[in-house]
Design an enzyme around this catalytic site. Structure first.
Site, PDB file in Angstrom:
ATOM      1  N   GLU A 203       0.818  -1.227   0.000  1.00 53.22           N
ATOM      2  CA  GLU A 203       0.000   0.000   0.000  1.00 53.22           C
ATOM      3  C   GLU A 203       0.845   1.268   0.000  1.00 53.22           C
ATOM      4  O   GLU A 203       0.352   2.349  -0.320  1.00 53.22           O
ATOM      5  CB  GLU A 203      -0.979  -0.009   1.185  1.00 53.22           C
ATOM      6  CG  GLU A 203      -1.864  -1.242   1.132  1.00 53.22           C
ATOM      7  CD  GLU A 203      -3.080  -1.225   2.038  1.00 53.22           C
ATOM      8  OE1 GLU A 203      -3.578  -0.133   2.357  1.00 53.22           O
ATOM      9  OE2 GLU A 203      -3.534  -2.315   2.404  1.00 53.22           O
TER      10      GLU A 203
ATOM     11  N   TYR B  17      -3.009   5.167   6.974  1.00 53.70           N
ATOM     12  CA  TYR B  17      -2.306   3.917   7.276  1.00 53.70           C
ATOM     13  C   TYR B  17      -1.094   3.754   6.345  1.00 53.70           C
ATOM     14  O   TYR B  17       0.043   3.542   6.792  1.00 53.70           O
ATOM     15  CB  TYR B  17      -3.250   2.713   7.125  1.00 53.70           C
ATOM     16  CG  TYR B  17      -2.528   1.392   6.968  1.00 53.70           C
ATOM     17  CD1 TYR B  17      -1.798   0.839   8.020  1.00 53.70           C
ATOM     18  CD2 TYR B  17      -2.555   0.685   5.749  1.00 53.70           C
ATOM     19  CE1 TYR B  17      -1.113  -0.378   7.874  1.00 53.70           C
ATOM     20  CE2 TYR B  17      -1.887  -0.522   5.600  1.00 53.70           C
ATOM     21  CZ  TYR B  17      -1.164  -1.047   6.664  1.00 53.70           C
ATOM     22  OH  TYR B  17      -0.483  -2.230   6.509  1.00 53.70           O
TER      23      TYR B  17
ATOM     24  N   LYS C 247       3.032   3.726   7.126  1.00 53.50           N
ATOM     25  CA  LYS C 247       3.934   2.612   6.795  1.00 53.50           C
ATOM     26  C   LYS C 247       5.066   3.109   5.879  1.00 53.50           C
ATOM     27  O   LYS C 247       6.217   2.688   6.005  1.00 53.50           O
ATOM     28  CB  LYS C 247       3.166   1.468   6.113  1.00 53.50           C
ATOM     29  CG  LYS C 247       2.163   0.752   7.000  1.00 53.50           C
ATOM     30  CD  LYS C 247       2.786  -0.022   8.152  1.00 53.50           C
ATOM     31  CE  LYS C 247       3.540  -1.258   7.714  1.00 53.50           C
ATOM     32  NZ  LYS C 247       4.003  -2.061   8.886  1.00 53.50           N
TER      33      LYS C 247
HETATM   34  P1  NAD Z   1      -2.893  -6.969  13.096  1.00 47.90           P
HETATM   35  O1  NAD Z   1      -3.617  -5.676  13.274  1.00 47.90           O
HETATM   36  O2  NAD Z   1      -3.673  -8.230  13.019  1.00 47.90           O
HETATM   37  O3  NAD Z   1      -1.818  -7.152  14.287  1.00 47.90           O
HETATM   38  C1  NAD Z   1      -1.043  -6.099  14.778  1.00 47.90           C
HETATM   39  C2  NAD Z   1      -0.448  -6.537  16.112  1.00 47.90           C
HETATM   40  O4  NAD Z   1       0.403  -5.483  16.576  1.00 47.90           O
HETATM   41  C3  NAD Z   1      -1.499  -6.781  17.210  1.00 47.90           C
HETATM   42  O5  NAD Z   1      -1.187  -7.965  17.906  1.00 47.90           O
HETATM   43  C4  NAD Z   1      -1.348  -5.566  18.117  1.00 47.90           C
HETATM   44  O6  NAD Z   1      -1.672  -5.849  19.477  1.00 47.90           O
HETATM   45  C5  NAD Z   1       0.140  -5.258  17.955  1.00 47.90           C
HETATM   46  N1  NAD Z   1       0.438  -3.849  18.260  1.00 47.90           N
HETATM   47  C6  NAD Z   1      -0.200  -2.745  17.813  1.00 47.90           C
HETATM   48  N2  NAD Z   1       0.357  -1.647  18.317  1.00 47.90           N
HETATM   49  C7  NAD Z   1       1.407  -2.047  19.081  1.00 47.90           C
HETATM   50  C8  NAD Z   1       2.399  -1.373  19.840  1.00 47.90           C
HETATM   51  N3  NAD Z   1       2.411  -0.037  19.937  1.00 47.90           N
HETATM   52  N4  NAD Z   1       3.335  -2.106  20.492  1.00 47.90           N
HETATM   53  C9  NAD Z   1       3.311  -3.462  20.418  1.00 47.90           C
HETATM   54  N5  NAD Z   1       2.415  -4.161  19.728  1.00 47.90           N
HETATM   55  C10 NAD Z   1       1.460  -3.457  19.044  1.00 47.90           C
HETATM   56  O7  NAD Z   1      -1.990  -6.765  11.803  1.00 47.90           O
HETATM   57  P2  NAD Z   1      -1.537  -7.821  10.686  1.00 47.90           P
HETATM   58  O8  NAD Z   1      -2.573  -7.873   9.619  1.00 47.90           O
HETATM   59  O9  NAD Z   1      -1.098  -9.067  11.356  1.00 47.90           O
HETATM   60  O10 NAD Z   1      -0.274  -7.058  10.076  1.00 47.90           O
HETATM   61  C11 NAD Z   1       1.013  -7.233  10.651  1.00 47.90           C
HETATM   62  C12 NAD Z   1       2.003  -6.368   9.900  1.00 47.90           C
HETATM   63  O11 NAD Z   1       2.017  -6.744   8.508  1.00 47.90           O
HETATM   64  C13 NAD Z   1       1.670  -4.875   9.920  1.00 47.90           C
HETATM   65  O12 NAD Z   1       2.862  -4.165  10.076  1.00 47.90           O
HETATM   66  C14 NAD Z   1       1.049  -4.610   8.549  1.00 47.90           C
HETATM   67  O13 NAD Z   1       1.289  -3.283   8.142  1.00 47.90           O
HETATM   68  C15 NAD Z   1       1.791  -5.609   7.696  1.00 47.90           C
HETATM   69  N6  NAD Z   1       1.061  -6.097   6.512  1.00 47.90           N
HETATM   70  C16 NAD Z   1      -0.204  -6.603   6.636  1.00 47.90           C
HETATM   71  C17 NAD Z   1      -0.847  -7.104   5.515  1.00 47.90           C
HETATM   72  C18 NAD Z   1      -2.241  -7.716   5.606  1.00 47.90           C
HETATM   73  O14 NAD Z   1      -2.828  -8.060   4.567  1.00 47.90           O
HETATM   74  N7  NAD Z   1      -2.782  -7.916   6.793  1.00 47.90           N
HETATM   75  C19 NAD Z   1      -0.226  -7.073   4.250  1.00 47.90           C
HETATM   76  C20 NAD Z   1       1.084  -6.549   4.172  1.00 47.90           C
HETATM   77  C21 NAD Z   1       1.719  -6.065   5.312  1.00 47.90           C
HETATM   78  P1  TYD Z   2      -9.199  -4.565   3.619  1.00 48.57           P
HETATM   79  O1  TYD Z   2      -9.366  -6.000   4.002  1.00 48.57           O
HETATM   80  O2  TYD Z   2      -9.568  -3.516   4.601  1.00 48.57           O
HETATM   81  O3  TYD Z   2      -7.707  -4.399   3.111  1.00 48.57           O
HETATM   82  P2  TYD Z   2      -6.983  -3.139   2.372  1.00 48.57           P
HETATM   83  O4  TYD Z   2      -7.869  -1.970   2.414  1.00 48.57           O
HETATM   84  O5  TYD Z   2      -5.778  -2.973   3.233  1.00 48.57           O
HETATM   85  O6  TYD Z   2      -6.692  -3.612   0.988  1.00 48.57           O
HETATM   86  O7  TYD Z   2     -10.073  -4.309   2.303  1.00 48.57           O
HETATM   87  C1  TYD Z   2      -9.847  -5.048   1.118  1.00 48.57           C
HETATM   88  C2  TYD Z   2     -10.730  -4.455   0.040  1.00 48.57           C
HETATM   89  O8  TYD Z   2     -12.103  -4.679   0.392  1.00 48.57           O
HETATM   90  C3  TYD Z   2     -10.573  -2.961  -0.115  1.00 48.57           C
HETATM   91  O9  TYD Z   2     -10.692  -2.636  -1.496  1.00 48.57           O
HETATM   92  C4  TYD Z   2     -11.749  -2.385   0.658  1.00 48.57           C
HETATM   93  C5  TYD Z   2     -12.814  -3.437   0.476  1.00 48.57           C
HETATM   94  N1  TYD Z   2     -13.788  -3.576   1.596  1.00 48.57           N
HETATM   95  C6  TYD Z   2     -15.165  -3.537   1.340  1.00 48.57           C
HETATM   96  O10 TYD Z   2     -15.596  -3.379   0.181  1.00 48.57           O
HETATM   97  N2  TYD Z   2     -16.034  -3.677   2.391  1.00 48.57           N
HETATM   98  C7  TYD Z   2     -15.608  -3.835   3.675  1.00 48.57           C
HETATM   99  O11 TYD Z   2     -16.451  -3.920   4.601  1.00 48.57           O
HETATM  100  C8  TYD Z   2     -14.191  -3.887   3.931  1.00 48.57           C
HETATM  101  C9  TYD Z   2     -13.648  -4.055   5.333  1.00 48.57           C
HETATM  102  C10 TYD Z   2     -13.314  -3.751   2.859  1.00 48.57           C
END
Ligand code: NAD
Ligand code: TYD
Length: 357
Positions: A149, A171, A175
Protein backbone atom coordinates in the site's frame (compact mmCIF):
# COMPACT_ATOMS: atom_id res chain seq x y z
CA UNK A 1 17.80 1.50 0.07
CA UNK A 2 17.74 -0.85 -2.87
CA UNK A 3 19.53 0.07 -6.15
CA UNK A 4 22.38 2.51 -5.74
CA UNK A 5 22.31 2.10 -1.99
CA UNK A 6 24.92 -0.46 -1.15
CA UNK A 7 25.20 1.14 2.25
CA UNK A 8 27.87 2.73 4.32
CA UNK A 9 30.33 -0.11 4.76
CA UNK A 10 31.26 -3.16 2.73
CA UNK A 11 30.76 -5.32 5.79
CA UNK A 12 27.06 -4.61 5.56
CA UNK A 13 26.55 -5.55 1.93
CA UNK A 14 27.02 -9.28 2.45
CA UNK A 15 24.01 -11.54 2.77
CA UNK A 16 22.95 -12.65 6.23
CA UNK A 17 23.30 -16.29 5.12
CA UNK A 18 22.42 -18.41 8.09
CA UNK A 19 22.51 -21.76 6.35
CA UNK A 20 25.28 -22.87 8.68
CA UNK A 21 22.78 -24.10 11.26
CA UNK A 22 23.20 -21.02 13.44
CA UNK A 23 20.50 -20.57 16.11
CA UNK A 24 18.41 -17.48 15.53
CA UNK A 25 17.24 -15.45 18.54
CA UNK A 26 14.22 -13.63 17.26
CA UNK A 27 12.33 -10.73 18.73
CA UNK A 28 8.94 -10.60 17.01
CA UNK A 29 6.80 -7.52 17.64
CA UNK A 30 3.04 -7.66 17.14
CA UNK A 31 3.13 -11.45 17.32
CA UNK A 32 -0.36 -11.70 18.82
CA UNK A 33 -1.94 -10.27 15.67
CA UNK A 34 -2.92 -12.03 12.46
CA UNK A 35 0.33 -12.39 10.50
CA UNK A 36 2.61 -12.28 13.55
CA UNK A 37 0.89 -15.24 15.21
CA UNK A 38 0.95 -17.22 11.96
CA UNK A 39 4.65 -16.39 11.66
CA UNK A 40 5.41 -17.58 15.22
CA UNK A 41 3.62 -20.86 14.49
CA UNK A 42 5.58 -21.14 11.25
CA UNK A 43 8.97 -20.54 12.87
CA UNK A 44 8.42 -22.92 15.77
CA UNK A 45 7.30 -25.71 13.46
CA UNK A 46 10.09 -25.21 10.90
CA UNK A 47 13.13 -24.36 13.04
CA UNK A 48 13.62 -26.59 16.06
CA UNK A 49 16.57 -24.52 17.33
CA UNK A 50 15.23 -20.97 16.91
CA UNK A 51 14.05 -18.99 19.94
CA UNK A 52 11.21 -16.50 19.72
CA UNK A 53 10.16 -13.70 22.04
CA UNK A 54 6.93 -11.88 21.24
CA UNK A 55 6.51 -8.23 22.27
CA UNK A 56 2.90 -7.15 21.86
CA UNK A 57 0.81 -4.37 23.39
CA UNK A 58 -2.37 -6.44 22.97
CA UNK A 59 -4.46 -3.75 21.31
CA UNK A 60 -7.97 -4.65 20.10
CA UNK A 61 -6.21 -6.61 17.30
CA UNK A 62 -3.85 -8.57 19.54
CA UNK A 63 -5.17 -11.88 20.78
CA UNK A 64 -3.08 -14.28 22.85
CA UNK A 65 -5.48 -17.15 22.19
CA UNK A 66 -3.96 -17.16 18.67
CA UNK A 67 -0.88 -18.62 20.38
CA UNK A 68 -2.55 -20.95 22.90
CA UNK A 69 -0.83 -24.01 21.47
CA UNK A 70 2.71 -22.61 21.80
CA UNK A 71 2.44 -20.90 25.21
CA UNK A 72 4.25 -23.74 26.97
CA UNK A 73 6.91 -24.26 24.30
CA UNK A 74 10.29 -23.55 25.98
CA UNK A 75 11.53 -21.86 22.77
CA UNK A 76 8.78 -19.22 23.01
CA UNK A 77 8.01 -16.43 25.44
CA UNK A 78 5.66 -13.47 25.55
CA UNK A 79 6.25 -9.94 26.84
CA UNK A 80 3.32 -7.56 27.05
CA UNK A 81 4.42 -4.06 26.09
CA UNK A 82 4.43 -1.16 23.69
CA UNK A 83 7.08 -0.70 21.00
CA UNK A 84 6.94 3.01 21.88
CA UNK A 85 8.27 2.26 25.35
CA UNK A 86 11.98 3.09 24.91
CA UNK A 87 13.06 1.70 28.27
CA UNK A 88 11.26 -1.58 27.81
CA UNK A 89 12.60 -1.99 24.27
CA UNK A 90 16.13 -1.22 25.40
CA UNK A 91 15.90 -3.68 28.32
CA UNK A 92 14.53 -6.41 26.09
CA UNK A 93 17.19 -5.87 23.45
CA UNK A 94 19.94 -6.12 26.04
CA UNK A 95 18.97 -9.79 26.38
CA UNK A 96 20.89 -10.84 23.28
CA UNK A 97 18.51 -11.00 20.31
CA UNK A 98 20.13 -11.11 16.90
CA UNK A 99 17.05 -10.47 14.73
CA UNK A 100 13.97 -8.26 15.04
CA UNK A 101 10.91 -8.82 12.86
CA UNK A 102 8.61 -5.83 13.25
CA UNK A 103 4.96 -6.70 12.63
CA UNK A 104 3.60 -4.38 15.33
CA UNK A 105 1.31 -1.84 13.73
CA UNK A 106 -2.09 -0.30 13.56
CA UNK A 107 -3.11 -2.08 10.37
CA UNK A 108 -6.63 -1.17 9.29
CA UNK A 109 -7.16 1.52 6.63
CA UNK A 110 -10.71 2.37 7.73
CA UNK A 111 -9.61 2.99 11.33
CA UNK A 112 -6.80 5.22 10.06
CA UNK A 113 -9.39 7.31 8.22
CA UNK A 114 -11.41 7.71 11.45
CA UNK A 115 -8.33 8.64 13.52
CA UNK A 116 -4.77 8.69 12.21
CA UNK A 117 -3.08 9.42 15.56
CA UNK A 118 -2.45 5.86 16.79
CA UNK A 119 -1.01 5.05 13.33
CA UNK A 120 1.56 7.82 13.68
CA UNK A 121 2.42 6.74 17.23
CA UNK A 122 2.87 3.03 16.61
CA UNK A 123 3.78 2.74 12.94
CA UNK A 124 6.18 5.66 12.75
CA UNK A 125 7.38 6.58 16.25
CA UNK A 126 7.29 2.95 17.43
CA UNK A 127 9.38 1.83 14.47
CA UNK A 128 11.94 4.54 15.24
CA UNK A 129 12.13 3.39 18.87
CA UNK A 130 12.83 -0.15 17.68
CA UNK A 131 15.39 1.00 15.11
CA UNK A 132 17.21 3.01 17.76
CA UNK A 133 17.12 0.10 20.21
CA UNK A 134 18.43 -2.18 17.49
CA UNK A 135 21.25 0.25 16.73
CA UNK A 136 22.28 0.51 20.38
CA UNK A 137 22.26 -3.26 20.86
CA UNK A 138 24.10 -4.15 17.65
CA UNK A 139 21.39 -6.33 16.15
CA UNK A 140 22.29 -8.52 13.13
CA UNK A 141 19.07 -7.97 11.20
CA UNK A 142 16.08 -5.65 11.49
CA UNK A 143 13.27 -6.85 9.25
CA UNK A 144 10.49 -4.33 8.69
CA UNK A 145 7.23 -5.94 7.59
CA UNK A 146 5.75 -3.39 5.22
CA UNK A 147 3.00 -3.38 2.64
CA UNK A 148 2.33 -2.84 -1.07
CA UNK A 149 0.00 0.00 0.00
CA UNK A 150 3.01 2.32 0.32
CA UNK A 151 3.13 2.43 -3.52
CA UNK A 152 -0.43 3.76 -3.83
CA UNK A 153 -2.68 2.60 -6.63
CA UNK A 154 -1.79 1.44 -10.15
CA UNK A 155 -3.86 1.08 -13.30
CA UNK A 156 -0.93 -0.17 -15.39
CA UNK A 157 2.31 -1.87 -14.34
CA UNK A 158 2.75 -3.93 -11.20
CA UNK A 159 4.80 -2.31 -8.41
CA UNK A 160 8.51 -3.08 -8.39
CA UNK A 161 10.80 -2.18 -5.50
CA UNK A 162 11.81 0.92 -7.51
CA UNK A 163 8.25 2.25 -7.85
CA UNK A 164 7.89 5.64 -6.15
CA UNK A 165 6.13 5.71 -2.83
CA UNK A 166 2.70 7.36 -3.17
CA UNK A 167 0.59 6.31 -0.18
CA UNK A 168 -3.05 7.41 -0.18
CA UNK A 169 -4.43 6.53 3.26
CA UNK A 170 -3.12 7.60 6.66
CA UNK A 171 -2.31 3.92 7.28
CA UNK A 172 -0.26 3.64 4.07
CA UNK A 173 1.43 6.98 4.73
CA UNK A 174 2.48 5.84 8.21
CA UNK A 175 3.93 2.61 6.80
CA UNK A 176 5.78 4.56 4.06
CA UNK A 177 7.22 6.90 6.70
CA UNK A 178 8.45 3.88 8.68
CA UNK A 179 10.06 2.46 5.51
CA UNK A 180 11.90 5.75 5.01
CA UNK A 181 13.17 5.68 8.59
CA UNK A 182 14.43 2.15 7.97
CA UNK A 183 16.24 3.37 4.87
CA UNK A 184 17.78 6.24 6.84
CA UNK A 185 19.02 3.93 9.60
CA UNK A 186 20.66 1.74 6.96
CA UNK A 187 22.25 4.61 5.07
CA UNK A 188 23.28 6.70 8.07
CA UNK A 189 24.22 4.16 10.69
CA UNK A 190 24.73 0.98 8.67
CA UNK A 191 22.02 -0.78 10.66
CA UNK A 192 21.33 -4.00 8.71
CA UNK A 193 17.72 -3.40 7.74
CA UNK A 194 15.57 -5.25 5.21
CA UNK A 195 12.05 -4.24 4.19
CA UNK A 196 9.45 -6.64 2.83
CA UNK A 197 6.35 -5.28 1.09
CA UNK A 198 3.57 -7.80 0.80
CA UNK A 199 0.13 -7.74 -0.77
CA UNK A 200 -3.19 -8.54 1.00
CA UNK A 201 -2.98 -11.62 3.24
CA UNK A 202 -5.72 -14.07 4.16
CA UNK A 203 -5.84 -17.12 6.41
CA UNK A 204 -6.51 -18.15 10.03
CA UNK A 205 -6.63 -15.65 12.91
CA UNK A 206 -7.37 -12.55 10.81
CA UNK A 207 -9.33 -9.92 12.67
CA UNK A 208 -12.87 -9.75 11.20
CA UNK A 209 -12.70 -6.05 10.34
CA UNK A 210 -10.70 -7.03 7.21
CA UNK A 211 -12.61 -8.03 4.10
CA UNK A 212 -12.31 -11.84 4.01
CA UNK A 213 -13.07 -12.71 7.66
CA UNK A 214 -15.72 -9.96 7.75
CA UNK A 215 -17.51 -11.48 4.76
CA UNK A 216 -17.21 -15.07 5.98
CA UNK A 217 -18.39 -14.36 9.52
CA UNK A 218 -21.19 -12.02 8.40
CA UNK A 219 -22.37 -14.66 5.93
CA UNK A 220 -22.31 -17.31 8.66
CA UNK A 221 -24.39 -14.97 10.84
CA UNK A 222 -26.75 -14.23 7.91
CA UNK A 223 -25.80 -10.52 8.04
CA UNK A 224 -25.44 -8.20 5.06
CA UNK A 225 -22.04 -7.96 3.32
CA UNK A 226 -20.99 -4.30 2.90
CA UNK A 227 -19.12 -3.64 -0.36
CA UNK A 228 -17.56 -0.22 -0.84
CA UNK A 229 -18.29 1.67 -4.07
CA UNK A 230 -18.73 -0.51 -7.16
CA UNK A 231 -16.78 -3.48 -5.72
CA UNK A 232 -14.33 -3.42 -8.63
CA UNK A 233 -11.21 -2.53 -6.63
CA UNK A 234 -8.48 -5.11 -7.16
CA UNK A 235 -6.20 -6.75 -4.60
CA UNK A 236 -3.54 -9.48 -4.99
CA UNK A 237 -4.51 -12.07 -2.35
CA UNK A 238 -1.72 -14.13 -0.79
CA UNK A 239 -2.18 -16.98 1.70
CA UNK A 240 -0.57 -15.95 5.00
CA UNK A 241 1.75 -19.00 5.16
CA UNK A 242 3.32 -18.00 1.83
CA UNK A 243 4.07 -14.58 3.35
CA UNK A 244 5.54 -16.23 6.48
CA UNK A 245 7.81 -18.40 4.34
CA UNK A 246 8.96 -15.33 2.42
CA UNK A 247 9.94 -13.64 5.70
CA UNK A 248 11.74 -16.79 6.84
CA UNK A 249 13.75 -16.90 3.59
CA UNK A 250 14.58 -13.20 3.87
CA UNK A 251 15.86 -13.74 7.43
CA UNK A 252 18.14 -16.50 6.19
CA UNK A 253 19.29 -15.21 2.84
CA UNK A 254 18.21 -11.59 2.41
CA UNK A 255 20.63 -8.81 1.64
CA UNK A 256 20.84 -5.98 4.18
CA UNK A 257 19.72 -2.65 2.73
CA UNK A 258 17.38 -4.41 0.31
CA UNK A 259 13.63 -4.27 -0.25
CA UNK A 260 11.68 -7.37 -1.31
CA UNK A 261 8.16 -7.26 -2.73
CA UNK A 262 6.02 -10.29 -1.91
CA UNK A 263 2.96 -11.17 -3.96
CA UNK A 264 1.47 -14.00 -5.99
CA UNK A 265 -0.23 -12.30 -8.94
CA UNK A 266 -3.62 -13.56 -7.74
CA UNK A 267 -5.56 -10.41 -8.56
CA UNK A 268 -9.30 -10.39 -7.89
CA UNK A 269 -11.92 -7.67 -7.75
CA UNK A 270 -13.60 -7.42 -4.37
CA UNK A 271 -16.88 -8.50 -5.93
CA UNK A 272 -15.33 -11.57 -7.57
CA UNK A 273 -13.76 -12.57 -4.23
CA UNK A 274 -16.93 -11.98 -2.20
CA UNK A 275 -19.11 -13.98 -4.63
CA UNK A 276 -16.57 -16.82 -4.41
CA UNK A 277 -16.78 -16.80 -0.59
CA UNK A 278 -20.60 -16.76 -0.69
CA UNK A 279 -20.55 -19.62 -3.18
CA UNK A 280 -18.27 -21.75 -0.93
CA UNK A 281 -20.63 -21.02 1.99
CA UNK A 282 -23.78 -21.71 -0.02
CA UNK A 283 -25.12 -18.22 0.61
CA UNK A 284 -26.91 -16.03 -2.00
CA UNK A 285 -25.28 -13.13 -3.82
CA UNK A 286 -28.18 -11.00 -2.64
CA UNK A 287 -26.46 -10.73 0.76
CA UNK A 288 -24.16 -8.11 -0.79
CA UNK A 289 -25.08 -4.48 -0.05
CA UNK A 290 -23.25 -1.71 -1.88
CA UNK A 291 -22.33 1.06 0.57
CA UNK A 292 -20.58 4.43 0.29
CA UNK A 293 -17.02 4.15 -1.00
CA UNK A 294 -13.98 4.44 1.27
CA UNK A 295 -12.45 7.94 0.91
CA UNK A 296 -9.23 7.79 -1.16
CA UNK A 297 -9.94 4.11 -1.94
CA UNK A 298 -7.02 2.62 -3.90
CA UNK A 299 -8.30 1.06 -7.12
CA UNK A 300 -5.69 -1.61 -7.67
CA UNK A 301 -2.61 -3.08 -6.01
CA UNK A 302 -0.36 -5.28 -8.14
CA UNK A 303 2.99 -6.68 -7.06
CA UNK A 304 6.00 -7.69 -9.11
CA UNK A 305 7.77 -10.26 -6.93
CA UNK A 306 10.56 -11.09 -9.39
CA UNK A 307 13.37 -10.06 -7.04
CA UNK A 308 12.53 -12.33 -4.11
CA UNK A 309 11.83 -15.19 -6.45
CA UNK A 310 14.97 -14.77 -8.59
CA UNK A 311 17.45 -13.75 -5.89
CA UNK A 312 16.22 -15.75 -2.89
CA UNK A 313 14.31 -18.61 -4.54
CA UNK A 314 10.95 -17.87 -2.87
CA UNK A 315 7.83 -19.22 -4.58
CA UNK A 316 4.27 -19.41 -3.29
CA UNK A 317 3.22 -22.93 -2.32
CA UNK A 318 -0.54 -22.37 -1.98
CA UNK A 319 -3.07 -21.87 -4.76
CA UNK A 320 -5.89 -19.36 -4.29
CA UNK A 321 -8.48 -22.02 -5.16
CA UNK A 322 -7.57 -24.41 -2.35
CA UNK A 323 -6.32 -21.90 0.26
CA UNK A 324 -9.46 -19.77 0.08
CA UNK A 325 -11.59 -22.87 0.74
CA UNK A 326 -9.34 -23.93 3.64
CA UNK A 327 -9.61 -20.42 5.09
CA UNK A 328 -13.41 -20.47 4.97
CA UNK A 329 -13.35 -23.89 6.68
CA UNK A 330 -11.05 -22.54 9.38
CA UNK A 331 -13.58 -19.83 10.28
CA UNK A 332 -16.41 -22.38 10.22
CA UNK A 333 -14.47 -24.63 12.62
CA UNK A 334 -13.33 -21.78 14.88
CA UNK A 335 -16.65 -20.11 15.53
CA UNK A 336 -15.89 -19.59 19.23
CA UNK A 337 -12.70 -17.69 18.26
CA UNK A 338 -14.39 -15.16 15.97
CA UNK A 339 -17.52 -14.80 18.09
CA UNK A 340 -15.36 -13.74 21.00
CA UNK A 341 -13.30 -11.38 18.81
CA UNK A 342 -16.46 -9.87 17.31
CA UNK A 343 -17.86 -8.91 20.68
CA UNK A 344 -16.74 -5.99 22.86
CA UNK A 345 -14.79 -3.14 21.30
CA UNK A 346 -15.42 -4.45 17.79
CA UNK A 347 -19.20 -4.10 18.11
CA UNK A 348 -18.76 -0.45 18.90
CA UNK A 349 -16.39 0.03 15.93
CA UNK A 350 -18.76 -1.81 13.57
CA UNK A 351 -21.65 0.47 14.54
CA UNK A 352 -19.56 3.63 14.01
CA UNK A 353 -18.11 2.35 10.73
CA UNK A 354 -21.18 1.08 8.93
CA UNK A 355 -24.15 3.01 10.38
CA UNK A 356 -25.54 5.49 7.88
CA UNK A 357 -23.59 3.93 4.95
P1 NAD B 1 -2.89 -6.97 13.10
O1 NAD B 1 -3.62 -5.68 13.27
O2 NAD B 1 -3.67 -8.23 13.02
O3 NAD B 1 -1.82 -7.15 14.29
C1 NAD B 1 -1.04 -6.10 14.78
C2 NAD B 1 -0.45 -6.54 16.11
O4 NAD B 1 0.40 -5.48 16.58
C3 NAD B 1 -1.50 -6.78 17.21
O5 NAD B 1 -1.19 -7.97 17.91
C4 NAD B 1 -1.35 -5.57 18.12
O6 NAD B 1 -1.67 -5.85 19.48
C5 NAD B 1 0.14 -5.26 17.95
N1 NAD B 1 0.44 -3.85 18.26
C6 NAD B 1 -0.20 -2.74 17.81
N2 NAD B 1 0.36 -1.65 18.32
C7 NAD B 1 1.41 -2.05 19.08
C8 NAD B 1 2.40 -1.37 19.84
N3 NAD B 1 2.41 -0.04 19.94
N4 NAD B 1 3.34 -2.11 20.49
C9 NAD B 1 3.31 -3.46 20.42
N5 NAD B 1 2.42 -4.16 19.73
C10 NAD B 1 1.46 -3.46 19.04
O7 NAD B 1 -1.99 -6.76 11.80
P2 NAD B 1 -1.54 -7.82 10.69
O8 NAD B 1 -2.57 -7.87 9.62
O9 NAD B 1 -1.10 -9.07 11.36
O10 NAD B 1 -0.27 -7.06 10.08
C11 NAD B 1 1.01 -7.23 10.65
C12 NAD B 1 2.00 -6.37 9.90
O11 NAD B 1 2.02 -6.74 8.51
C13 NAD B 1 1.67 -4.87 9.92
O12 NAD B 1 2.86 -4.16 10.08
C14 NAD B 1 1.05 -4.61 8.55
O13 NAD B 1 1.29 -3.28 8.14
C15 NAD B 1 1.79 -5.61 7.70
N6 NAD B 1 1.06 -6.10 6.51
C16 NAD B 1 -0.20 -6.60 6.64
C17 NAD B 1 -0.85 -7.10 5.52
C18 NAD B 1 -2.24 -7.72 5.61
O14 NAD B 1 -2.83 -8.06 4.57
N7 NAD B 1 -2.78 -7.92 6.79
C19 NAD B 1 -0.23 -7.07 4.25
C20 NAD B 1 1.08 -6.55 4.17
C21 NAD B 1 1.72 -6.07 5.31
P1 TYD C 1 -9.20 -4.57 3.62
O1 TYD C 1 -9.37 -6.00 4.00
O2 TYD C 1 -9.57 -3.52 4.60
O3 TYD C 1 -7.71 -4.40 3.11
P2 TYD C 1 -6.98 -3.14 2.37
O4 TYD C 1 -7.87 -1.97 2.41
O5 TYD C 1 -5.78 -2.97 3.23
O6 TYD C 1 -6.69 -3.61 0.99
O7 TYD C 1 -10.07 -4.31 2.30
C1 TYD C 1 -9.85 -5.05 1.12
C2 TYD C 1 -10.73 -4.45 0.04
O8 TYD C 1 -12.10 -4.68 0.39
C3 TYD C 1 -10.57 -2.96 -0.11
O9 TYD C 1 -10.69 -2.64 -1.50
C4 TYD C 1 -11.75 -2.39 0.66
C5 TYD C 1 -12.81 -3.44 0.48
N1 TYD C 1 -13.79 -3.58 1.60
C6 TYD C 1 -15.16 -3.54 1.34
O10 TYD C 1 -15.60 -3.38 0.18
N2 TYD C 1 -16.03 -3.68 2.39
C7 TYD C 1 -15.61 -3.83 3.68
O11 TYD C 1 -16.45 -3.92 4.60
C8 TYD C 1 -14.19 -3.89 3.93
C9 TYD C 1 -13.65 -4.05 5.33
C10 TYD C 1 -13.31 -3.75 2.86
Amino acid sequence: MTRGSTGPGTGFTRRINRNNGETVRLLVTGGAGFIGSNFIHYVLSHHSDWQVANLDKLTYAGNLTNLDDVQSDPRYRFAKGDINDRKLVSNLLSQGFDTIVNFAAESHVDRSIMDASPFIETNIVGTQVLLEGARQSGIKLFLQVSTDEVYGSTDSNAFTEETCLAPNSPYAASKAAADLLCRAYWRTYGLPVIITRCSNNYGPYQFPEKLIPLVVTNALEMKQIPIYGDGLNVRDWIYVEDHCRAIDIVIQKGKPGEIYNVGVGSERTNLELVYKLLDILGRPKSMVTFVADRPGHDRRYAIDATRISRELGWQPAFSYESAIGDTVNWYIKHEAWWRRVKSGEYLDYYKRMYSGK
